[in-house]
Design an enzyme around this catalytic site. Structure first.
Site, PDB file in Angstrom:
ATOM      1  N   GLY A   1       0.465  22.549  13.392  1.00  0.00           N
ATOM      2  CA  GLY A   1      -0.228  22.368  14.662  1.00  0.00           C
ATOM      3  C   GLY A   1       0.825  22.388  15.767  1.00  0.00           C
ATOM      4  O   GLY A   1       1.921  22.948  15.583  1.00  0.00           O
TER       5      GLY A   1
ATOM      6  N   ALA B   1       2.953  18.103  23.047  1.00  0.00           N
ATOM      7  CA  ALA B   1       2.736  19.517  22.704  1.00  0.00           C
ATOM      8  C   ALA B   1       1.260  19.756  22.426  1.00  0.00           C
ATOM      9  O   ALA B   1       0.559  18.854  21.960  1.00  0.00           O
ATOM     10  CB  ALA B   1       3.571  19.878  21.482  1.00  0.00           C
TER      11      ALA B   1
ATOM     12  N   LYS C   1       3.999   2.081  17.355  1.00  0.00           N
ATOM     13  CA  LYS C   1       3.259   3.303  17.720  1.00  0.00           C
ATOM     14  C   LYS C   1       1.778   3.129  17.371  1.00  0.00           C
ATOM     15  O   LYS C   1       0.904   3.555  18.120  1.00  0.00           O
ATOM     16  CB  LYS C   1       3.862   4.505  16.978  1.00  0.00           C
ATOM     17  CG  LYS C   1       3.095   5.818  17.144  1.00  0.00           C
ATOM     18  CD  LYS C   1       3.354   6.477  18.485  1.00  0.00           C
ATOM     19  CE  LYS C   1       2.386   7.560  18.909  1.00  0.00           C
ATOM     20  NZ  LYS C   1       2.184   8.677  18.058  1.00  0.00           N
TER      21      LYS C   1
ATOM     22  N   ASN D   1      -6.700   5.700  21.563  1.00  0.00           N
ATOM     23  CA  ASN D   1      -7.435   6.821  20.969  1.00  0.00           C
ATOM     24  C   ASN D   1      -8.945   6.624  20.818  1.00  0.00           C
ATOM     25  O   ASN D   1      -9.724   7.478  21.270  1.00  0.00           O
ATOM     26  CB  ASN D   1      -6.795   7.211  19.634  1.00  0.00           C
ATOM     27  CG  ASN D   1      -5.396   7.764  19.821  1.00  0.00           C
ATOM     28  OD1 ASN D   1      -4.695   7.372  20.745  1.00  0.00           O
ATOM     29  ND2 ASN D   1      -4.966   8.662  18.956  1.00  0.00           N
TER      30      ASN D   1
ATOM     31  N   SER E   1      -5.604  12.717  20.901  1.00  0.00           N
ATOM     32  CA  SER E   1      -5.864  13.553  19.721  1.00  0.00           C
ATOM     33  C   SER E   1      -7.230  13.220  19.120  1.00  0.00           C
ATOM     34  O   SER E   1      -7.923  14.098  18.618  1.00  0.00           O
ATOM     35  CB  SER E   1      -4.756  13.357  18.689  1.00  0.00           C
ATOM     36  OG  SER E   1      -4.597  11.996  18.392  1.00  0.00           O
TER      37      SER E   1
END
Ligand code: KPL
Length: 313
Positions: free
Chosen positions: A9, A129, A184, A192, A255
């Site tokens: 990805g 990214a 994290k 999220n 995401s």
């Protein structure tokens, strides 16, 4: 080094491209056939620092033709880790080091179970990214990568960090890998699911009173579980940290929101679900994370099979 990246990805492609440009023998492995075909035909095109750069490296849907690697980097979604490793057993030998920089908790343990005898290294990366289309990604922002050894024999952690740094991927070694991963994790726990459920960007979460309150509840439970299992978080103010990441990545669609919009499964079981599981083991109640996990799973079921790129509610 002989390096295979499993899961090409945005992040896998970015790491593969830079490591290949540094002279390593890198192969990208991904199930997305069009992406693999386009990379083999036209190269991997990366938009970075305002220009387009083409990286030449082979891509495969089936790693069966590759032999044992010095380094395998795993970037698949967490719910694919076990199957991805199982179908790539030929990449591993006693000397292989496996790096996971995936979201969520539990990937390193799955890899250690499936690729016995290898050295497993886990970590986090804060590069920004995005996949723009088959064979094309955007590197939106550079960030630091932090790695630490989780299991296995005499790992050469310093060698991996040195190679990443030499190839322009700024990397440092952490002694307390559990603290790093939980640090994290709590960022993903607080951001999220709320972006996916409310269909808002990361930055909006800290601008609305109700989402801010929900974030506080989710992160507070996660912090209590971390404390109960003896993990030292790498920051003293967990909520403050999560809010600052939400602001710094303000225009991002997380995401998890992207997964929902594309009709794909999410990593909620490895994020908020992981807080619930660890909480159960430690006897810490996690009602908010439990409800939010189920709400995201309900949304997953509702949106399953939606077309890629369908960013509408
Ligand atoms: O890691 C992320 C994600 O979207 O998975 C954050 C930090 C929330 C950035 O969007």
């Amino acid at each position: 080094m002989k390096i295979a990246v499993i899961g090409a990805g945005a992040m896998g492609s970015l790491f593969g491209a830079h490591l290949a440009a540094g002279g390593n023998q890198v192969a990208l492995v991904d199930v997305w056939e069009e992406h693999v075909r386009t990379i083999n035909e036209n190269g991997l095109i990366v938009e970075e620092e305002g220009r387009l750069r083409t990286y030449r490296l082979p891509a495969l849907t089936d790693p069966g033709s590759l032999g044992p690697q010095d380094l395998v980097i795993v970037f698949v979604k967490s719910y694919h880790t076990a199957t991805a490793i199982r179908s790539a057993k030929n990449l591993f030998s006693g000397g292989t080091q496996v790096v996971t920089l995936q979201n969520g908790l539990g990937n390193a343990e799955i890899i250690a179970g499936e690729a016995a005898g290898t050295t497993v290294i886990a970590g986090t990366t804060s590069h920004g990214a995005t996949v723009l289309g088959p064979g094309r990604i955007r590197h939106a922002g550079k960030g630091e990568t932090v790695i630490g050894k989780v299991s296995g024999g005499a790992g050469r952690l310093g060698e991996v960090a040195a190679e990443f740094n030499r190839c322009g991927l700024e990397t440092r070694i952490a002694d307390d890998i559990a603290g790093l991963l939980w640090g994290k994790l709590l960022v993903n726990v607080g951001i999220n699911p709320l972006t996916a459920l409310c269909k808002v960007t990361n930055g909006s979460l800290v601008e609305m009173e109700s989402t801010l309150r929900l974030m506080e509840m989710l992160v507070g439970e996660g912090e209590a579980v971390a404390r109960a299992v003896g993990v030292a978080l790498p920051y003293s103010d967990a909520l403050g940290k999560v809010k600052s990441v939400a602001r710094a990545t303000g225009s991002n669609r997380s995401s998890m929101w992207q997964d929902i919009e594309r009709g794909r499964p999410t990593e909620v079981d490895f994020i908020n679900g992981a807080v619930v599981r660890e909480g159960e083991k430690a006897g810490v109640p996690t009602p908010c994370n439990r409800v939010v996990t189920l709400l995201v799973k309900a949304l997953e079921e509702k949106c399953r099979g939606r077309q890629p790129g369908a960013f509408t509610a």
